[in-house]
Design a protein around this motif. Structure first.
Motif, short mmCIF file in Angstrom:
data_model
loop_
_atom_site.label_atom_id
_atom_site.label_comp_id
_atom_site.label_asym_id
_atom_site.label_seq_id
_atom_site.Cartn_x
_atom_site.Cartn_y
_atom_site.Cartn_z
N TRP A 187 0.83 -1.21 0.00
CA TRP A 187 0.00 0.00 0.00
C TRP A 187 0.86 1.25 0.00
N LEU A 188 1.89 1.28 0.83
CA LEU A 188 2.79 2.43 0.90
C LEU A 188 3.58 2.60 -0.40
N VAL A 189 3.99 1.48 -0.98
CA VAL A 189 4.71 1.54 -2.26
C VAL A 189 3.79 2.08 -3.35
N ASP A 190 2.54 1.62 -3.38
CA ASP A 190 1.58 2.12 -4.37
C ASP A 190 1.33 3.61 -4.18
N LEU A 191 1.28 4.05 -2.92
CA LEU A 191 1.10 5.47 -2.65
C LEU A 191 2.25 6.27 -3.23
N THR A 192 3.46 5.81 -3.03
CA THR A 192 4.64 6.54 -3.47
C THR A 192 4.77 6.55 -4.99
N THR A 193 4.43 5.44 -5.63
CA THR A 193 4.61 5.31 -7.08
C THR A 193 3.35 5.69 -7.87
N LEU A 194 2.31 6.17 -7.17
CA LEU A 194 1.04 6.57 -7.80
C LEU A 194 0.34 5.41 -8.49
N GLU A 195 0.59 4.20 -8.04
CA GLU A 195 -0.15 3.03 -8.55
C GLU A 195 -1.37 2.84 -7.66
N TRP A 196 -2.44 3.59 -7.98
CA TRP A 196 -3.60 3.65 -7.10
C TRP A 196 -4.74 2.76 -7.55
N GLY A 197 -4.46 1.86 -8.46
CA GLY A 197 -5.49 0.94 -8.90
C GLY A 197 -6.30 1.47 -10.07
N GLN A 198 -7.35 0.73 -10.41
CA GLN A 198 -8.20 1.04 -11.56
C GLN A 198 -9.55 1.55 -11.09
N SER A 199 -10.02 2.62 -11.74
CA SER A 199 -11.33 3.17 -11.43
C SER A 199 -12.40 2.44 -12.22
N ILE A 200 -13.39 1.92 -11.51
CA ILE A 200 -14.50 1.24 -12.18
C ILE A 200 -15.40 2.25 -12.91
N ALA A 201 -15.61 3.40 -12.29
CA ALA A 201 -16.52 4.40 -12.85
C ALA A 201 -15.99 4.99 -14.16
N TYR A 202 -14.69 5.20 -14.25
CA TYR A 202 -14.11 5.85 -15.43
C TYR A 202 -13.32 4.88 -16.32
N ASP A 203 -13.12 3.65 -15.84
CA ASP A 203 -12.36 2.64 -16.57
C ASP A 203 -10.97 3.18 -16.94
N GLN A 204 -10.36 3.84 -15.98
CA GLN A 204 -9.00 4.37 -16.15
C GLN A 204 -8.25 4.20 -14.83
N PRO A 205 -6.93 4.29 -14.87
CA PRO A 205 -6.19 4.30 -13.61
C PRO A 205 -6.62 5.48 -12.74
N VAL A 206 -6.71 5.24 -11.44
CA VAL A 206 -7.19 6.28 -10.52
C VAL A 206 -6.30 7.52 -10.58
N ALA A 207 -4.99 7.33 -10.67
CA ALA A 207 -4.07 8.47 -10.74
C ALA A 207 -4.35 9.32 -11.97
N ALA A 208 -4.67 8.68 -13.09
CA ALA A 208 -4.99 9.42 -14.31
C ALA A 208 -6.32 10.16 -14.18
N VAL A 209 -7.28 9.53 -13.50
CA VAL A 209 -8.59 10.18 -13.30
C VAL A 209 -8.44 11.43 -12.45
#
Length: 313
Positions: free
Chosen positions: A80-102
């Motif tokens: 979780w901390l690594v994902d926070l640092t690298t902006l790997e925040w998962g996939q958004s279901i609502a926008y079908d895009q990576p959360v960081a990009a949204v």
């Protein structure tokens, strides 16, 4: 302690606050995942459906595998901390895009009307507060305070409604200006009374002090007296202003983006709640927390600039 050392120390505390907030959110997320898991299992077993034991077991295995519940909690926390640092925040279901990009562009969209609104509120509110303080109980003081307090009593959604009605009449039923201009005016109006009140109170606290009486006794021009008073009143003004700014803005951006066609951070958060997009809900909330921490760090920087004793201590 030098000013640079002071800034480094405050920056380190801000970084620590970011990861502390992320840790708290991780704890809530873990609890929520387990709660939803139990609710869905209970519904499948006792909800009156015809689900077989094999289907329940397959659901259990799939749920655990997708959310890595079979892994140690410490390992998931480090990921979780690594994902926070690298902006790997998962996939958004609502926008079908990576959360960081949204969230990336939408944070900028929100700041495009928030920053001008804050600047307008400060540029107008502080001078008006100083003017009201030096004209205490005079016509200027009462008229300034009453008009701004009346503005404070108007909810943001009503203010936007009035602005939209007035602008639409000028534009012949269409919106002749960008919605973010109206949003910036709404932000400025919601913050103006607070800026005036804090500035007036801070200046009044200084005008009764001995150094002001001495300056007036010496016949120092009023402009120089104001400058000396503002130098001493700047610290409480910054302290009180930034605290209210953060609190009011967090609430107002949701109202503004719900009414106006602005696809910003608050709009993405509302869409996530409406569609149950947990990844987007989690990280949009954390982004707002991170912006609050950034505002607190800015306050510390201004403290060090306005009062050298703060950085020395």
């Amino acid at each position: 302690m030098s000013f640079v050392s002071y800034l480094l120390r405050r920056f380190a505390f801000a970084v620590f606050s970011v990861y502390a907030a992320a840790t708290v959110m991780f704890g809530f997320t873990v609890l929520q995942i387990r709660l939803l898991f139990r609710q869905q299992l209970a519904f499948m077993q006792w909800g009156g459906s015809d689900t077989t034991e094999q289907e329940i077991e397959r659901f259990r295995e799939s749920y655990i595998a997708q959310r890595r519940l079979d892994q140690p909690l410490s390992e998931r926390y480090l990921d979780w901390l690594v994902d926070l640092t690298t902006l790997e925040w998962g996939q958004s279901i609502a926008y079908d895009q990576p959360v960081a990009a949204v969230l990336g562009g939408r944070v900028v969209t929100t700041l495009e009307y928030v920053v001008p609104g804050v600047v307008i509120a400060v540029v107008l509110g502080v001078p008006l507060g100083v003017l009201a303080a030096f004209a205490k109980n005079e016509t200027v003081d009462w008229s300034t305070r009453l008009s701004t307090y009346a503005l404070l009593g108007v909810p943001v959604f009503m203010l936007i409604t009035y602005l939209l009605a007035g602008v639409s009449q000028v534009g012949g039923g269409r919106l002749p200006i960008h919605p973010q201009v109206i949003a910036a005016v709404a932000v400025a109006a919601s913050l103006l009374a607070g800026q005036l009140r804090f500035s007036r109170a801070a200046v009044l606290d200084q005008t009764g002090r001995e150094f002001v009486k001495m300056l007036r006794a010496k016949g120092v021009p009023r402009a120089r007296v104001v400058r000396h008073v503002l130098r001493n009143a700047a610290l409480p003004i910054v302290s009180l202003s930034l605290s209210e700014l953060l609190a009011v803005l967090v609430l107002n951006i949701y109202v503004i983006e719900e009414i106006l066609p602005i696809d910003g951070l608050a709009r993405a958060s509302l869409v996530a709640v409406d569609q149950g997009d947990m990844s987007l809900i989690t990280w949009s909330t954390l982004v707002i927390v991170f912006l609050g921490i950034a505002g607190s760090f800015l306050q510390d920087v201004l403290y060090g600039c306005l009062d050298p004793q703060v950085s020395v201590e």
